[in-house]
Design a protein around this motif. Structure first.
Motif, PDB file in Angstrom:
ATOM      1  N   SER A  87       0.840  -1.196   0.000  1.00  0.00           N
ATOM      2  CA  SER A  87       0.000   0.000   0.000  1.00  0.00           C
ATOM      3  C   SER A  87       0.874   1.244   0.000  1.00  0.00           C
ATOM      4  O   SER A  87       1.754   1.401   0.852  1.00  0.00           O
ATOM      5  N   ALA A  88       0.645   2.106  -0.971  1.00  0.00           N
ATOM      6  CA  ALA A  88       1.478   3.301  -1.151  1.00  0.00           C
ATOM      7  C   ALA A  88       0.927   4.073  -2.339  1.00  0.00           C
ATOM      8  O   ALA A  88      -0.005   3.618  -3.021  1.00  0.00           O
ATOM      9  N   VAL A  89       1.524   5.226  -2.596  1.00  0.00           N
ATOM     10  CA  VAL A  89       1.264   5.936  -3.843  1.00  0.00           C
ATOM     11  C   VAL A  89       2.397   5.603  -4.808  1.00  0.00           C
ATOM     12  O   VAL A  89       3.574   5.717  -4.457  1.00  0.00           O
ATOM     13  N   TYR A  90       2.028   5.183  -5.999  1.00  0.00           N
ATOM     14  CA  TYR A  90       3.003   4.840  -7.026  1.00  0.00           C
ATOM     15  C   TYR A  90       3.043   5.974  -8.037  1.00  0.00           C
ATOM     16  O   TYR A  90       2.037   6.314  -8.660  1.00  0.00           O
ATOM     17  N   LEU A  91       4.229   6.561  -8.173  1.00  0.00           N
ATOM     18  CA  LEU A  91       4.405   7.741  -9.023  1.00  0.00           C
ATOM     19  C   LEU A  91       5.250   7.397 -10.233  1.00  0.00           C
ATOM     20  O   LEU A  91       6.231   6.655 -10.139  1.00  0.00           O
ATOM     21  N   CYS A  92       4.878   7.957 -11.325  1.00  0.00           N
ATOM     22  CA  CYS A  92       5.620   7.806 -12.572  1.00  0.00           C
ATOM     23  C   CYS A  92       6.147   9.182 -12.965  1.00  0.00           C
ATOM     24  O   CYS A  92       5.485  10.204 -12.727  1.00  0.00           O
ATOM     25  N   ALA A  93       7.326   9.219 -13.544  1.00  0.00           N
ATOM     26  CA  ALA A  93       7.887  10.473 -14.041  1.00  0.00           C
ATOM     27  C   ALA A  93       8.562  10.203 -15.375  1.00  0.00           C
ATOM     28  O   ALA A  93       9.085   9.108 -15.610  1.00  0.00           O
ATOM     29  N   SER A  94       8.549  11.198 -16.238  1.00  0.00           N
ATOM     30  CA  SER A  94       9.287  11.060 -17.491  1.00  0.00           C
ATOM     31  C   SER A  94      10.181  12.272 -17.684  1.00  0.00           C
ATOM     32  O   SER A  94       9.950  13.330 -17.095  1.00  0.00           O
ATOM     33  N   LYS A  95      11.214  12.090 -18.486  1.00  0.00           N
ATOM     34  CA  LYS A  95      12.055  13.214 -18.871  1.00  0.00           C
ATOM     35  C   LYS A  95      12.485  13.023 -20.317  1.00  0.00           C
ATOM     36  O   LYS A  95      12.432  11.931 -20.858  1.00  0.00           O
ATOM     37  N   ALA A  96      12.942  14.140 -20.882  1.00  0.00           N
ATOM     38  CA  ALA A  96      13.130  14.161 -22.332  1.00  0.00           C
ATOM     39  C   ALA A  96      14.216  13.202 -22.802  1.00  0.00           C
ATOM     40  O   ALA A  96      14.138  12.644 -23.896  1.00  0.00           O
ATOM     41  N   GLY A  97      15.253  13.020 -21.991  1.00  0.00           N
ATOM     42  CA  GLY A  97      16.323  12.142 -22.418  1.00  0.00           C
ATOM     43  C   GLY A  97      17.349  11.960 -21.333  1.00  0.00           C
ATOM     44  O   GLY A  97      17.245  12.534 -20.257  1.00  0.00           O
ATOM     45  N   VAL A  98      18.337  11.160 -21.619  1.00  0.00           N
ATOM     46  CA  VAL A  98      19.336  10.822 -20.611  1.00  0.00           C
ATOM     47  C   VAL A  98      20.159  12.033 -20.188  1.00  0.00           C
ATOM     48  O   VAL A  98      20.656  12.111 -19.067  1.00  0.00           O
ATOM     49  N   SER A  99      20.282  13.007 -21.081  1.00  0.00           N
ATOM     50  CA  SER A  99      21.130  14.151 -20.776  1.00  0.00           C
ATOM     51  C   SER A  99      20.377  15.316 -20.156  1.00  0.00           C
ATOM     52  O   SER A  99      20.956  16.359 -19.881  1.00  0.00           O
ATOM     53  N   THR A 100      19.099  15.129 -19.935  1.00  0.00           N
ATOM     54  CA  THR A 100      18.317  16.179 -19.274  1.00  0.00           C
ATOM     55  C   THR A 100      18.022  15.756 -17.856  1.00  0.00           C
ATOM     56  O   THR A 100      18.107  14.573 -17.516  1.00  0.00           O
ATOM     57  N   ASP A 101      17.664  16.712 -17.021  1.00  0.00           N
ATOM     58  CA  ASP A 101      17.494  16.414 -15.600  1.00  0.00           C
ATOM     59  C   ASP A 101      16.104  16.669 -15.054  1.00  0.00           C
ATOM     60  O   ASP A 101      15.788  16.200 -13.970  1.00  0.00           O
ATOM     61  N   THR A 102      15.289  17.403 -15.767  1.00  0.00           N
ATOM     62  CA  THR A 102      13.977  17.751 -15.233  1.00  0.00           C
ATOM     63  C   THR A 102      13.018  16.591 -15.419  1.00  0.00           C
ATOM     64  O   THR A 102      12.725  16.197 -16.548  1.00  0.00           O
ATOM     65  N   GLN A 103      12.544  16.057 -14.306  1.00  0.00           N
ATOM     66  CA  GLN A 103      11.552  14.995 -14.328  1.00  0.00           C
ATOM     67  C   GLN A 103      10.162  15.606 -14.197  1.00  0.00           C
ATOM     68  O   GLN A 103       9.952  16.475 -13.360  1.00  0.00           O
ATOM     69  N   TYR A 104       9.238  15.119 -14.997  1.00  0.00           N
ATOM     70  CA  TYR A 104       7.851  15.563 -14.935  1.00  0.00           C
ATOM     71  C   TYR A 104       7.036  14.408 -14.363  1.00  0.00           C
ATOM     72  O   TYR A 104       7.022  13.312 -14.941  1.00  0.00           O
ATOM     73  N   PHE A 105       6.354  14.695 -13.252  1.00  0.00           N
ATOM     74  CA  PHE A 105       5.660  13.650 -12.520  1.00  0.00           C
ATOM     75  C   PHE A 105       4.179  13.585 -12.880  1.00  0.00           C
ATOM     76  O   PHE A 105       3.532  14.607 -13.131  1.00  0.00           O
TER      77      PHE A 105
END
Lengths: 114, 109
Positions: A87-105
């Protein structure tokens, strides 16, 4: 454009049942993360996908957990034989590529195992 | 593994006040990010700041990598700043981030 979406937003299941959680990343984002957030805690890394490379599964807590990413886009996290401690909240995030750092949740899926 | 500690764990402010949140980490890092999780659970990336200082409006952050800490400054706080602030660190160019347990901020009107 659309952000990261996750479904379902809430899932209540009985102990021992299997569940599937879905993540739709931002279009064109090649990197995708799954995290777990237990009540009042920080985020725990579960798995990372980058393009067509083999995913890093080192954060999956047991072999009951698995994830796949089809066509480099949608990802599904599967938990087999659920336990109450899942039991928990499961979060997914994506980012544009390996060389970028900003994750969008995404907004997360709240899983409750009775 | 690397330990990430955040302080204070809880903070209550009156609207308009300033605050400083701290993140200490136990080993060298190459990546450090600050996130805000609003009261509805949505996480937003605030800063990518492995070293140096950055500012974005009322928020700024400083990381002193050699001393293994980072600070997040919030000036003229607003009720919309309420939520939990997380720092997350990564090592050796890895994409894998270790999150702290967060600082829970409540700003009162």
């Amino acid at each position: 454009g659309a952000g990261v979406s996750q479904s379902p937003s809430n899932k209540v299941t009985e102990k021992g049942k299997d569940v599937e959680l879905r993540c739709d990343p931002i279009s064109g984002h090649t990197a995708l993360y799954w995290y777990r957030q237990s009540l009042g805690q920080g985020l725990e890394f579960l798995i990372y996908f980058q393009g067509n490379s083999a995913p890093d599964k080192s954060g999956l807590p047991s072999d009951r957990f698995s994830a796949e990413r089809t066509g480099g886009s949608v990802s599904t996290l599967t938990i087999q034989r659920t336990q109450q401690e899942d039991s928990a909240v499961y979060l997914c995030a994506s980012k544009a590529g390996v060389s970028t750092d900003t994750q969008y949740f995404g907004p997360g899926t709240r899983l409750t195992v009775l | 593994g690397i330990q990430v500690e955040q302080s204070p764990p809880d903070l209550i402010l009156q609207e308009g006040a300033n605050s400083t949140l701290r993140c200490n980490f136990s080993d060298s890092v190459n990546n450090l990010q600050w996130f805000h999780q609003n009261p509805w659970g949505q996480l937003i990336n605030l800063f990518y700041i492995p070293s140096g200082t950055k500012q974005n409006g009322r928020l700024s952050a400083t990381t002193v990598a050699t001393e293994r800490y980072s600070l997040l400054y919030i000036s003229s706080s607003q009720t919309t700043d309420s939520g939990v602030y997380f720092c997350a660190v990564g090592q050796g160019g890895t994409y894998k981030y270790i999150f702290g347990t967060g600082t829970r901020l409540k700003v009162l009107a």
